[in-house]
Structure formats: structure tokens, C-alpha cells
Scaffold this motif. Structure first.
Motif, PDB file in Angstrom:
ATOM      1  N   ASP A   1       0.853  -1.185   0.000  1.00 15.30           N
ATOM      2  CA  ASP A   1       0.000   0.000   0.000  1.00 15.30           C
ATOM      3  C   ASP A   1       0.893   1.240   0.000  1.00 15.30           C
ATOM      4  OD1 ASP A   1      -2.074   1.748   0.142  1.00 15.30           O
ATOM      5  OD2 ASP A   1      -2.647   1.294   2.205  1.00 15.30           O
ATOM      6  N   PRO A   2       1.283   1.738  -1.182  1.00 13.45           N
ATOM      7  CA  PRO A   2       2.205   2.878  -1.256  1.00 13.45           C
ATOM      8  C   PRO A   2       1.521   4.187  -0.919  1.00 13.45           C
ATOM      9  CG  PRO A   2       1.543   2.194  -3.465  1.00 13.45           C
ATOM     10  CD  PRO A   2       0.953   1.199  -2.512  1.00 13.45           C
ATOM     11  N   PRO A   3       2.294   5.212  -0.573  1.00 11.71           N
ATOM     12  CA  PRO A   3       1.730   6.505  -0.180  1.00 11.71           C
ATOM     13  C   PRO A   3       1.285   7.323  -1.382  1.00 11.71           C
ATOM     14  CG  PRO A   3       4.111   6.610  -0.145  1.00 11.71           C
ATOM     15  CD  PRO A   3       3.756   5.187  -0.457  1.00 11.71           C
ATOM     16  N   GLY A   4       0.606   8.412  -1.118  1.00 13.77           N
ATOM     17  CA  GLY A   4       0.155   9.323  -2.169  1.00 13.77           C
ATOM     18  C   GLY A   4       0.132  10.744  -1.641  1.00 13.77           C
TER      19      GLY A   4
ATOM     20  N   ALA B   1      11.238  -0.569  -5.663  1.00 12.65           N
ATOM     21  CA  ALA B   1      10.480   0.648  -5.975  1.00 12.65           C
ATOM     22  C   ALA B   1      11.337   1.860  -5.662  1.00 12.65           C
ATOM     23  CB  ALA B   1       9.176   0.703  -5.176  1.00 12.65           C
ATOM     24  N   LYS B   2      10.858   3.023  -6.117  1.00  9.46           N
ATOM     25  CA  LYS B   2      11.498   4.293  -5.794  1.00  9.46           C
ATOM     26  C   LYS B   2      10.420   5.266  -5.352  1.00  9.46           C
ATOM     27  CE  LYS B   2      13.283   5.196  -9.765  1.00  9.46           C
ATOM     28  NZ  LYS B   2      14.033   5.397 -11.025  1.00  9.46           N
ATOM     29  N   LEU B   3      10.623   5.851  -4.181  1.00 10.44           N
ATOM     30  CA  LEU B   3       9.722   6.884  -3.668  1.00 10.44           C
ATOM     31  C   LEU B   3      10.384   8.236  -3.909  1.00 10.44           C
ATOM     32  CD1 LEU B   3       7.282   7.921  -1.992  1.00 10.44           C
ATOM     33  CD2 LEU B   3       8.701   7.556   0.052  1.00 10.44           C
ATOM     34  N   ILE B   4       9.715   9.113  -4.648  1.00 13.83           N
ATOM     35  CA  ILE B   4      10.255  10.433  -4.954  1.00 13.83           C
ATOM     36  C   ILE B   4       9.334  11.488  -4.345  1.00 13.83           C
ATOM     37  CG2 ILE B   4      11.056  11.980  -6.777  1.00 13.83           C
ATOM     38  CD1 ILE B   4      10.317   8.409  -7.733  1.00 13.83           C
TER      39      ILE B   4
ATOM     40  N   LEU C   1      11.726  17.293   3.477  1.00 15.78           N
ATOM     41  CA  LEU C   1      12.004  16.364   4.564  1.00 15.78           C
ATOM     42  C   LEU C   1      10.724  15.997   5.317  1.00 15.78           C
ATOM     43  CD1 LEU C   1      15.305  17.965   5.931  1.00 15.78           C
ATOM     44  CD2 LEU C   1      15.104  15.681   4.928  1.00 15.78           C
ATOM     45  N   ALA C   2       9.899  16.990   5.614  1.00 17.58           N
ATOM     46  CA  ALA C   2       8.651  16.733   6.347  1.00 17.58           C
ATOM     47  C   ALA C   2       7.697  15.879   5.518  1.00 17.58           C
ATOM     48  CB  ALA C   2       7.992  18.057   6.728  1.00 17.58           C
ATOM     49  N   ARG C   3       7.607  16.189   4.231  1.00 15.30           N
ATOM     50  CA  ARG C   3       6.717  15.423   3.356  1.00 15.30           C
ATOM     51  C   ARG C   3       7.223  13.994   3.184  1.00 15.30           C
ATOM     52  NH1 ARG C   3       5.005  18.845  -1.536  1.00 15.30           N
ATOM     53  NH2 ARG C   3       3.561  19.620   0.051  1.00 15.30           N
ATOM     54  N   SER C   4       8.542  13.832   3.126  1.00 12.09           N
ATOM     55  CA  SER C   4       9.126  12.497   3.017  1.00 12.09           C
ATOM     56  C   SER C   4       8.814  11.668   4.256  1.00 12.09           C
ATOM     57  CB  SER C   4      10.645  12.600   2.830  1.00 12.09           C
ATOM     58  OG  SER C   4      10.970  13.276   1.642  1.00 12.09           O
ATOM     59  N   GLU C   5       8.899  12.300   5.406  1.00 10.45           N
ATOM     60  CA  GLU C   5       8.584  11.595   6.656  1.00 10.45           C
ATOM     61  C   GLU C   5       7.148  11.100   6.647  1.00 10.45           C
ATOM     62  OE1 GLU C   5       9.123  12.345  11.481  1.00 10.45           O
ATOM     63  OE2 GLU C   5       9.604  13.922  10.029  1.00 10.45           O
ATOM     64  N   ARG C   6       6.244  11.956   6.181  1.00  9.38           N
ATOM     65  CA  ARG C   6       4.838  11.566   6.101  1.00  9.38           C
ATOM     66  C   ARG C   6       4.641  10.423   5.103  1.00  9.38           C
ATOM     67  NH1 ARG C   6       1.497  11.860   1.544  1.00  9.38           N
ATOM     68  NH2 ARG C   6       2.092  14.028   1.139  1.00  9.38           N
ATOM     69  N   ALA C   7       5.272  10.523   3.919  1.00  7.82           N
ATOM     70  CA  ALA C   7       5.080   9.515   2.884  1.00  7.82           C
ATOM     71  C   ALA C   7       5.637   8.155   3.302  1.00  7.82           C
ATOM     72  CB  ALA C   7       5.743   9.979   1.585  1.00  7.82           C
ATOM     73  N   LEU C   8       6.813   8.147   3.929  1.00 10.71           N
ATOM     74  CA  LEU C   8       7.406   6.878   4.365  1.00 10.71           C
ATOM     75  C   LEU C   8       6.575   6.228   5.460  1.00 10.71           C
ATOM     76  CD1 LEU C   8      11.127   7.986   4.298  1.00 10.71           C
ATOM     77  CD2 LEU C   8      10.174   6.084   2.971  1.00 10.71           C
ATOM     78  N   ALA C   9       5.969   7.045   6.330  1.00 11.18           N
ATOM     79  CA  ALA C   9       5.116   6.499   7.385  1.00 11.18           C
ATOM     80  C   ALA C   9       3.858   5.860   6.792  1.00 11.18           C
ATOM     81  CB  ALA C   9       4.743   7.599   8.371  1.00 11.18           C
ATOM     82  N   GLU C  10       3.409   6.367   5.642  1.00  7.86           N
ATOM     83  CA  GLU C  10       2.221   5.818   4.989  1.00  7.86           C
ATOM     84  C   GLU C  10       2.517   4.538   4.203  1.00  7.86           C
ATOM     85  OE1 GLU C  10       0.430   8.625   2.376  1.00  7.86           O
ATOM     86  OE2 GLU C  10      -0.040  10.076   3.946  1.00  7.86           O
ATOM     87  N   TYR C  11       3.775   4.337   3.852  1.00  3.67           N
ATOM     88  CA  TYR C  11       4.163   3.241   2.957  1.00  3.67           C
ATOM     89  C   TYR C  11       4.081   1.914   3.723  1.00  3.67           C
ATOM     90  CZ  TYR C  11       6.614   1.839  -1.377  1.00  3.67           C
ATOM     91  OH  TYR C  11       6.948   1.313  -2.603  1.00  3.67           O
ATOM     92  N   GLU C  12       3.123   1.088   3.374  1.00  4.45           N
ATOM     93  CA  GLU C  12       2.899  -0.176   4.096  1.00  4.45           C
ATOM     94  C   GLU C  12       3.272  -1.355   3.204  1.00  4.45           C
ATOM     95  OE1 GLU C  12      -0.562  -2.519   6.670  1.00  4.45           O
ATOM     96  OE2 GLU C  12      -1.018  -0.626   5.642  1.00  4.45           O
TER      97      GLU C  12
ATOM     98  N   HIS D   1      15.205   4.516   6.059  1.00  3.15           N
ATOM     99  CA  HIS D   1      14.923   5.840   5.503  1.00  3.15           C
ATOM    100  C   HIS D   1      14.278   6.748   6.553  1.00  3.15           C
ATOM    101  CE1 HIS D   1      16.216   4.872   1.549  1.00  3.15           C
ATOM    102  NE2 HIS D   1      15.224   4.055   1.253  1.00  3.15           N
ATOM    103  N   ARG D   2      13.361   6.198   7.331  1.00  2.00           N
ATOM    104  CA  ARG D   2      12.712   6.998   8.375  1.00  2.00           C
ATOM    105  C   ARG D   2      13.732   7.441   9.421  1.00  2.00           C
ATOM    106  NH1 ARG D   2       7.009   4.222   9.968  1.00  2.00           N
ATOM    107  NH2 ARG D   2       6.801   6.262  10.996  1.00  2.00           N
ATOM    108  N   LEU D   3      14.697   6.573   9.714  1.00  3.07           N
ATOM    109  CA  LEU D   3      15.767   6.940  10.636  1.00  3.07           C
ATOM    110  C   LEU D   3      16.581   8.109  10.088  1.00  3.07           C
ATOM    111  CD1 LEU D   3      17.685   6.426  13.064  1.00  3.07           C
ATOM    112  CD2 LEU D   3      18.869   4.757  11.607  1.00  3.07           C
ATOM    113  N   MET D   4      16.894   8.081   8.796  1.00  2.17           N
ATOM    114  CA  MET D   4      17.720   9.130   8.195  1.00  2.17           C
ATOM    115  C   MET D   4      17.049  10.497   8.268  1.00  2.17           C
ATOM    116  SD  MET D   4      20.697   8.148   7.243  1.00  2.17           S
ATOM    117  CE  MET D   4      20.622   7.373   8.849  1.00  2.17           C
ATOM    118  N   LEU D   5      15.742  10.525   8.220  1.00  2.00           N
ATOM    119  CA  LEU D   5      15.033  11.802   8.271  1.00  2.00           C
ATOM    120  C   LEU D   5      15.072  12.426   9.660  1.00  2.00           C
ATOM    121  CD1 LEU D   5      11.950  11.045   6.005  1.00  2.00           C
ATOM    122  CD2 LEU D   5      14.070  12.219   5.431  1.00  2.00           C
ATOM    123  N   ASP D   6      15.594  11.674  10.624  1.00  2.00           N
ATOM    124  CA  ASP D   6      15.783  12.195  11.979  1.00  2.00           C
ATOM    125  C   ASP D   6      17.254  12.174  12.360  1.00  2.00           C
ATOM    126  OD1 ASP D   6      14.733  13.263  14.380  1.00  2.00           O
ATOM    127  OD2 ASP D   6      14.919  11.302  15.358  1.00  2.00           O
ATOM    128  N   ASP D   7      18.125  11.997  11.351  1.00  2.64           N
ATOM    129  CA  ASP D   7      19.561  11.902  11.594  1.00  2.64           C
ATOM    130  C   ASP D   7      20.198  13.285  11.478  1.00  2.64           C
ATOM    131  OD1 ASP D   7      22.079  10.024  11.698  1.00  2.64           O
ATOM    132  OD2 ASP D   7      22.468  11.465  10.080  1.00  2.64           O
TER     133      ASP D   7
END
Length: 609
Positions: A373-376, A401-404, A414-425, A436-442
Motif C-alpha cells: 500500500d504505497p503513499p500518495g 520501488a522508488k519513492l520520490i 524532509l517533512a513530506r518524506s517523513e509523512r510519505a514513508l510512514a504511509e508506505y505499508e 529511511h525513516r531513521l535518516m530523516l531524523d539523523d
């Protein structure tokens, strides 16, 4: 414009090219191996042709099979995507020589000049593009490596001429490693790129990886589309790419871009390509500081093809690079000037790899996408080929896959990426989404002070394990355990013959008639010998394959004495070399595989008594 394009690739990049073709009103042809017969790119194409067994060398890398498929399909162009044959000048020349078929890429001559790294270094040097100290002729003897080390110091990078993305590159940190690393680099070059030539470079300890996207036509027009920062890497493999770079001043950015344009002009380059550079990072640079115009940078290589991360540039510029490739190949002139190229906002690409990040990014050995279930939402793009219910094919690259993500600036991105990765199931296979989620808080990544060495040498590995524990789904589902029966039928529809393969799972075997009466079909894959494996017929402890792959080298023979930890063979899986070692000492009583054999997880490789 073309009528029908054969895409000589697989996975998400094949689908990406096919989508561009569809928007241009061009029909598409897929090629596939036996491992990919149910793959997403096969589903997406207008028609598809089998080009061989799972092993890439016998299918996707088979020049004749791919060209023959193009001729059968009546395709008038071949697009290679990236990887496989995309930078193979010999294959490009073969396509160019095929009547009625156009190569979607630079000319074979240009590919040979720039794609082979030693030629490219000579061209860049003549064009006054700074290059890393190194050799401009192939190296064959370990003595040449040690002589280079004596002159320039260690470490040294040994690189395959046809390599890229860290494939075929080995680092020599002292003279005692020269022999082994030279042999390994040559072996990888031959296995991945059909070219065992290698060259040497001084290995930079703290570089940033900056690349410039080039598009040029056959009428002498060369444009650069800005730079991408690909410094976040593990074992020289990019995992997150972004643009513009968070580390460069505008003055340095322009110097690098103009160097790329000079290089493209000097080589007479056309179509899409990427000029890659290493930029010396200031280890004392603080967050918010930028690298100035006087910073040293060096030409690294030219990728004479589309890049995995071309999507970042597309989001920044609004230019469809794949469509530009097709139009240039068709002889059209670029319709925009350099001044009209504008980069808006900030974009990042996250490679969604089927890997265990907490286990040194080891590739998954199997599984099925039970949930996908990818994000949108605004600013979110997904390039993929798999769908829920698909089995993971582990014969090739681990990227699924590639998430852009695109935002007005880096902070929003960065904020939008955090939201999208959290949605990616994703469930059923492991992925590096938790990483990837770790890197956004690194701290280093968010500040943009990381280098290509950050992940391998500085990031606390316990943090990756904690991220995997918090956000990961490590469970690998497996295909159904019931027996799979396959049959082949020949059917006629309106007088045209079709070969049909039928799979039956969990059902009793249905006899098929032949001259000798009833016969029970073999399960899919046949017996051990047919599938590339072997059963142990010698007594002792078996050393088995921990993952599916190809044997690159066997280092022992029957009768050899080995100690615990000795390497018995080298297994290539997911484009990475893996040393298979003995878990105990003893005498080798059986070698069940040879160089070039394909093996499955659990297959016996060597028996030790």
C-alpha cells in the motif's frame, strides 16, 4: 517518432520507459527471463518475449536474444533503461547495425569513449575537466597497483572500466591486498559488464558525490539540468539522492555544471547522460555552512544512460528525461535553451530495497508482497512494477520501488518524506523503509554534512537495528508449499498458433497423453540437476547456499584441506559478491558447483569431512 519500442530491461525502469512511450503513442515490447515471466513489466507491455533462463548472462545480457526479440516484434527502437546492457557499447553497435532499429542512447562510439572509464578520463583531461590522480590505461599486474601506491599513497581504488554504482570497485589499503583485490575487481567487471579491464585512482577519504544531468541532441545542443547529491551511500551503493545539493554554493554548483557541459561537448555526446564528480568535503564544516567556489572537485565517470535517480531532476525541472531520450533518438532538436532550465524547490528519491538494513543491508532471499500500500498525496511519486500478491524475484537487483518526494524547499521536502514513508505499508518482504525513516531524523543527514563514508564508517549500527525494531516488518512470506505442476500446450486462435504454459497448484496430477501412454508432469523447476543444484553424494558436512545467486568462483577442489572460516566459493546475489566460508575445518570431499552455475537457497555447494 517511433512506432514500437523494445525495452531491454525489467522492473520499475522498464515500466517507467513504457509509460513515457504510452504518452507518446508508441507501442511497447518487453523482454523477460524465466524468473520474470510473471513480472510487472511483462504485464504492462503491449507484447513480451522470453529471452532465456533466470541467469542474467543467459537472458537480459544475451545480445543476440534481445536483438532477435526486437526483430520478431517489429520494433523500430530499443531503449536499454539502466544496468544490464545500458552501457555496453558492443550491444549498442549491434542495435545500430540492425536494419530498421534505432538505439535510444548515445552512439556506440561515444559510449566506448566515455563509458569505458580510462577513455573517459583522457577525454576529460583534454577538456580541462579536473580528474582524480590515476591511470589512463588498463592495469593487469598487482605490481602496477603497488607501484601506484608507492607514488600516490594508500588507499587506492581499483575500478572496472565498464563499472558503475560501486560494481567492480575494490579498495586497496596496503600492498598486501593488491593481488586479491585486483583479481576480485576483474572478476566483477567480467561478470557484470563483460569487461575485465580495470584502472586505478587515488581513493578520496571524505568526498561528496555530486552528479550533473546532461541532455544533448544530434544538432549540437547540450543542456545541463542541474545537479543531484548522491552522497548517502552504503558500500558505494546510493540509497537516498536529492537535488539541489544541500552543501554547495551557487558558484561551486555552476563550476561543476559547466565542467560537465565542457566534457559533453568534447566527446560529441548526445542523448541523456550523467557526469559524476567527487567534491572534497570540509570535515570541519558546520550545519548551515556551504562549500565555496574554491572547493576542489574531480571528475569521476560518465554514465552513458538514464540514471536510477533521474526522477529527482524531473521533479525539479518538469522535464520528462525519458521522453527527451526518445525524441533525441528520433532525430528531433531540443526545444528548450539552457536559460529556460529552472530548478524549483527540492526533491529526494528513496530507494525501496528488499534488504535487511540491520543485517548489513543483506538482500532478502524471498517472500511475497502480502500487503503493498504505497503513499500518495501532493508532491509524492512512486515508480514501481510490483503489485500486492507478487512474489519477490531475487535473481537481480534488490530495489523494488522508488519513492520520490518534492517540496517547496528542503525543509518541506524532509517533512513530506517523513509523512510519505510512514504511509508506505509493505508486508511479506523486508525493506529499508525503517532505515529511511531513521535518516530523516539523523543530525548529519538533515544538516547535509554527510559524506559517502557516513553510513559505512560513522553511523551507529545500533540505531539501524532500533529503527528496524520500531518500524520494520522482517517476516519473509514464502510461496505456497503445495506442489506446482506445469504443462505446455499448443493452441490455435483464428488460425494462429500460441504456446501456452499452465500452472496448477495443490491439485492432483492430470496425466497428459504421449506416444507411450500417460505421463506425470515434473514439478516446476525439475529435478536438482536441472535446476542447477546438486545433492550431496559424499559424506561430511555440507556447505549450502544461503541465498539464490550465481557462482562466480570456486576456490577449493576435492582433496583440499580447509580451516574454519576459509572461503570455499564466491556467490553473486543481488549484484553483490558474497564469500561462502567453511564453518569447520577438514578435507573437501565433494565440490557440487562450478563457475557460472545458478544455485537456489539451500543447495549444496561443497562437502567437508
Amino acid at each position: 517518432m517511433f512506432d514500437k519500442v523494445l525495452v531491454a530491461n525489467r522492473g520499475e525502469i522498464a515500466v517507467r520507459v513504457m509509460r513515457a512511450c504510452e504518452e507518446l503513442g508508441v507501442e511497447t515490447v518487453a523482454v523477460y527471463s524465466e524468473a520474470d515471466k510473471d513480472a510487472g513489466h511483462v504485464r504492462y507491455a503491449d507484447e513480451a518475449y522470453n529471452v532465456g533462463p533466470a541467469r542474467a548472462a543467459d537472458s537480459y545480457l544475451d545480445h543476440d536474444a534481445v536483438v532477435e526479440a526486437a526483430e520478431k516484434a517489429g520494433a523500430d527502437a530499443v531503449h536499454p533503461g539502466y544496468g544490464f546492457l545500458a552501457e555496453n557499447a558492443e550491444f549498442a553497435a549491434k542495435v545500430e547495425a540492425t536494419e530498421g532499429v534505432t538505439w535510444v542512447g548515445p552512439s556506440a562510439d561515444s559510449m566506448e569513449q566515455l563509458g569505458e572509464k580510462t577513455h573517459a578520463r583522457k577525454t576529460m583531461r583534454d577538456a580541462d575537466v579536473p580528474i582524480v590522480p590515476g591511470t589512463t590505461d588498463p592495469v593487469e599486474d598487482p605490481a602496477e597497483v603497488t607501484e601506484f601506491g608507492d607514488e600516490h599513497g594508500y588507499p587506492i581504488a581499483i575500478k572496472a572500466e565498464g563499472g558503475g554504482g560501486g560494481r567492480g570497485m575494490k579498495v586497496v589499503r596496503g600492498p598486501e591486498e593488491a593481488d586479491e583485490q585486483l583479481e576480485s575487481a576483474e572478476r566483477e567487471g567480467e561478470a557484470y559488464f563483460d569487461n575485465d579491464n580495470v584502472y586505478l585512482e587515488r581513493y578520496l577519504e571524505n568526498p561528496r558525490h555530486i552528479e550533473v544531468q546532461i541532455v544533448a541532441d544530434k544538432h549540437g545542443n547540450v543542456r545541463h539540468l542541474g545537479e543531484r547529491d548522491c552522497s548517502l551511500q552504503r558500500r558505494h551503493q546510493k540509497v537516498i539522492e536529492e537535488g539541489p545539493s544541500p552543501a554547495l554554493t551557487d558558484e561551486l554548483r555552476e563550476r561543476i555544471a559547466e565542467a560537465a557541459r565542457r566534457g559533453a561537448d568534447a566527446a560529441g555526446y548526445y542523448n541523456a547522460g550523467t557526469f559524476e564528480f567527487l567534491v572534497e568535503e570540509d570535515p570541519d564544516r558546520e550545519a548551515g555552512e556551504l562549500l565555496g567556489a574554491d572547493t576542489d572537485f574531480y571528475f569521476l565517470e560518465v554514465n552513458t544512460r538514464i540514471q536510477v535517480e533521474h526522477t529527482v531532476t524531473e521533479e525539479l525541472t518538469g522535464i520528462d528525461i525519458v521522453k527527451a531520450q526518445l525524441r533525441v533518438a528520433a532525430g528531433e532538436e531540443l526545444q528548450f535553451s539552457q536559460d529556460e532550465v529552472e530548478l524549483e524547490g527540492h526533491a529526494m528519491e528513496f530507494r525501496i530495497n528488499a534488504e535487511h538494513a540491520a543485517d548489513d543491508f543483506a538482500p532478502a532471499t524471498g517472500g511475497r508482497l502480502e500487503t503493498y500500500d504505497p503513499p500518495g498525496g501532493i508532491g509524492v511519486r512512486l515508480d514501481d512494477a510490483l503489485r500486492q500478491g507478487d512474489d519477490l524475484v531475487t535473481d537481480y537487483d534488490s530495489m523494488v520501488a522508488k519513492l520520490i518526494v518534492h517540496g517547496a524547499d528542503r525543509e518541506e521536502c524532509l517533512a513530506r518524506s517523513e509523512r510519505a514513508l510512514a504511509e508506505y505499508e509493505v508486508e511479506g518482504i523486508p525493506t529499508i523503509i525503517p532505515f529511511h525513516r531513521l535518516m530523516l531524523d539523523d543530525e548529519a543527514f538533515v544538516a547535509g554534512t554527510h559524506t559517502t563514508k557516513y553510513l559505512d564508517h560513522h553511523l551507529d549500527q545500533d540505531r539501524i537495528a532500533a529503527a528496524q525494531e520500531r518500524w520494520g516488518t522482517d517476516t519473509e512470506s514464502t510461496a505456497d508449499d503445495e506442489e506446482v505442476l506445469e504443462r505446455e500446450f499448443t493452441v490455435e486462435v483464428n488460425g494462429k498458433r500460441f504456446e501456452v504454459d499452465l500452472e496448477e497448484r495443490g491439485a492432483a496430477a492430470i496425466p497428459t497423453a504421449d506416444a507411450g501412454g500417460g505421463q506425470k508432469p515434473e514439478p516446476a523447476g525439475g529435478d536438482d540437476e536441472a535446476s542447477g543444484g546438486a545433492a550431496a553424494d559424499a559424506e561430511g558436512e555440507s556447505v549450502t547456499a544461503e541465498m539464490q545467486g550465481t557462482i562466480l568462483d570456486v576456490t577449493v577442489a576435492e582433496g583440499d584441506e580447509v580451516a574454519s572460516g576459509d572461503v570455499v566459493c564466491v556467490l553473486e546475489a543481488m549484484k553483490m559478491e558474497n564469500d561462502v566460508v567453511a564453518s569447520r575445518g577438514g578435507t573437501v570431499t565433494q565440490v557440487a558447483v562450478g563457475e557460472g552455475d545458478s544455485v537456489d537457497m539451500g543447495d549444496v555447494l561443497v562437502v567437508i569431512e
